[in-house]
Design a protein around this motif. Structure first.
Motif, mmCIF file in Angstrom:
data_model
loop_
_atom_site.group_PDB
_atom_site.id
_atom_site.type_symbol
_atom_site.label_atom_id
_atom_site.label_comp_id
_atom_site.label_asym_id
_atom_site.label_seq_id
_atom_site.Cartn_x
_atom_site.Cartn_y
_atom_site.Cartn_z
ATOM 1 N N ALA A 66 0.943 -1.206 -0.063
ATOM 2 C CA ALA A 66 0.073 0.027 -0.080
ATOM 3 C C ALA A 66 0.806 1.307 -0.096
ATOM 4 O O ALA A 66 0.566 2.239 -0.702
ATOM 5 N N GLU A 67 1.854 1.076 0.935
ATOM 6 C CA GLU A 67 2.979 2.479 0.794
ATOM 7 C C GLU A 67 3.740 2.424 -0.618
ATOM 8 O O GLU A 67 3.839 3.679 -1.061
ATOM 9 N N THR A 68 3.906 1.335 -1.061
ATOM 10 C CA THR A 68 4.429 1.803 -2.329
ATOM 11 C C THR A 68 3.623 2.173 -3.325
ATOM 12 O O THR A 68 4.081 3.118 -4.401
ATOM 13 N N ILE A 69 2.299 1.829 -3.423
ATOM 14 C CA ILE A 69 1.251 2.234 -4.496
ATOM 15 C C ILE A 69 1.171 3.828 -4.105
ATOM 16 O O ILE A 69 1.151 4.655 -4.925
ATOM 17 N N ALA A 70 1.232 4.206 -2.927
ATOM 18 C CA ALA A 70 0.895 5.465 -2.380
ATOM 19 C C ALA A 70 2.270 6.339 -2.785
ATOM 20 O O ALA A 70 1.771 7.707 -3.096
ATOM 21 N N VAL A 71 3.341 6.077 -2.617
ATOM 22 C CA VAL A 71 4.445 6.886 -3.035
ATOM 23 C C VAL A 71 4.420 6.816 -4.606
ATOM 24 O O VAL A 71 4.884 8.221 -5.202
ATOM 25 N N ARG A 72 4.111 6.000 -5.151
ATOM 26 C CA ARG A 72 4.031 5.951 -6.833
ATOM 27 C C ARG A 72 2.927 7.075 -7.136
ATOM 28 O O ARG A 72 3.035 7.933 -8.023
ATOM 29 N N ALA A 73 1.865 7.059 -6.338
ATOM 30 C CA ALA A 73 0.786 7.905 -6.472
ATOM 31 C C ALA A 73 1.318 9.356 -6.350
ATOM 32 O O ALA A 73 0.894 10.419 -6.946
ATOM 33 N N LEU A 74 2.152 9.681 -5.336
ATOM 34 C CA LEU A 74 2.768 10.847 -4.903
ATOM 35 C C LEU A 74 3.734 11.415 -6.086
ATOM 36 O O LEU A 74 3.245 12.512 -6.304
ATOM 37 N N GLY A 75 4.413 10.599 -6.317
ATOM 38 C CA GLY A 75 5.301 10.913 -7.801
ATOM 39 C C GLY A 75 4.488 11.296 -8.724
ATOM 40 O O GLY A 75 4.842 12.153 -9.640
ATOM 41 N N PHE A 76 3.289 10.529 -9.141
ATOM 42 C CA PHE A 76 2.380 10.850 -10.236
ATOM 43 C C PHE A 76 1.987 12.236 -9.963
ATOM 44 O O PHE A 76 1.987 13.039 -11.009
ATOM 45 N N VAL A 98 -3.031 10.817 -0.241
ATOM 46 C CA VAL A 98 -2.711 11.068 -1.512
ATOM 47 C C VAL A 98 -3.565 10.270 -2.299
ATOM 48 O O VAL A 98 -4.072 10.742 -3.580
ATOM 49 N N LEU A 99 -3.909 9.008 -1.509
ATOM 50 C CA LEU A 99 -4.650 8.043 -2.495
ATOM 51 C C LEU A 99 -6.158 8.580 -2.514
ATOM 52 O O LEU A 99 -6.769 8.320 -3.551
ATOM 53 N N GLN A 100 -6.465 9.008 -1.599
ATOM 54 C CA GLN A 100 -7.929 9.773 -1.386
ATOM 55 C C GLN A 100 -7.908 10.727 -2.696
ATOM 56 O O GLN A 100 -8.789 11.084 -3.363
ATOM 57 N N PHE A 101 -6.938 11.708 -2.764
ATOM 58 C CA PHE A 101 -7.066 12.599 -3.643
ATOM 59 C C PHE A 101 -6.995 11.809 -5.186
ATOM 60 O O PHE A 101 -7.727 12.357 -5.994
ATOM 61 N N ILE A 102 -6.134 10.878 -5.339
ATOM 62 C CA ILE A 102 -6.285 10.050 -6.691
ATOM 63 C C ILE A 102 -7.654 9.382 -6.867
ATOM 64 O O ILE A 102 -8.366 9.571 -8.029
ATOM 65 N N ALA A 161 -3.672 4.718 -13.057
ATOM 66 C CA ALA A 161 -3.610 3.251 -13.201
ATOM 67 C C ALA A 161 -3.042 2.836 -14.439
ATOM 68 O O ALA A 161 -2.146 1.750 -14.652
ATOM 69 N N GLU A 162 -3.228 3.688 -15.545
ATOM 70 C CA GLU A 162 -2.779 3.380 -16.794
ATOM 71 C C GLU A 162 -1.157 3.602 -17.079
ATOM 72 O O GLU A 162 -0.384 2.863 -17.309
ATOM 73 N N GLU A 163 -0.822 4.813 -16.265
ATOM 74 C CA GLU A 163 0.634 4.869 -16.561
ATOM 75 C C GLU A 163 1.439 4.457 -15.582
ATOM 76 O O GLU A 163 2.698 4.343 -15.909
ATOM 77 N N THR A 164 1.017 3.845 -14.529
ATOM 78 C CA THR A 164 1.596 2.985 -13.595
ATOM 79 C C THR A 164 1.649 1.532 -13.738
ATOM 80 O O THR A 164 2.355 0.592 -12.977
ATOM 81 N N GLY A 165 0.526 1.197 -14.342
ATOM 82 C CA GLY A 165 0.258 -0.304 -14.278
ATOM 83 C C GLY A 165 -0.491 -0.718 -13.066
ATOM 84 O O GLY A 165 -0.254 -2.116 -12.796
ATOM 85 N N THR A 166 -1.136 0.003 -12.485
ATOM 86 C CA THR A 166 -1.730 -0.199 -11.033
ATOM 87 C C THR A 166 -3.205 -0.315 -11.245
ATOM 88 O O THR A 166 -3.816 0.417 -11.807
#
Length: 99
Positions: free
Chosen positions: A11-21, A56-60, A71-76
């Motif tokens: 979950a933290e990995t996805i959130a950090v990816r989202a923050l970078g996005f 961050v995830l709530q924002f997404i 989702a498309e850009e990160t493959g998530t």
């Protein structure tokens, strides 16, 4: 317990990816900063606070086109973002059951 720890780590990995996005997008970043009230220079410090990654995830998740592009850009898978949110501190709605 290892399962819960690995779920949180994922979950933290996805959130950090989202923050970078968000940080890399010239339209999303100002909106994120305005909504959260965080200054760009304080993001790194804020990221260490409980609940920040959930925010961050709530924002997404709050804007479907943003979610789908992330989702498309990160493959998530989009469903993984919501699942990740619930695995993070202050991200679930079952606070009575939190450890």
């Amino acid at each position: 317990m290892a399962n819960a720890a690995s779920m949180r780590e994922e979950a933290e990995t996805i959130a950090v990816r989202a923050l970078g996005f968000v940080a890399a997008d010239p339209e999303l970043l100002p909106r994120f900063l305005a909504i959260t009230g965080i200054e760009a220079s304080a993001i790194r410090r804020a990221a260490a606070e409980p609940g920040f990654l959930a925010g961050v995830l709530q924002f997404i998740l709050a804007h479907e086109p943003t979610l789908l592009r992330f989702a498309e850009e990160t493959g998530t898978p989009p469903a993984s973002v919501g699942k990740a949110l619930r695995a993070l501190p202050l991200g679930g709605d079952d606070h009575e059951h939190s450890i």
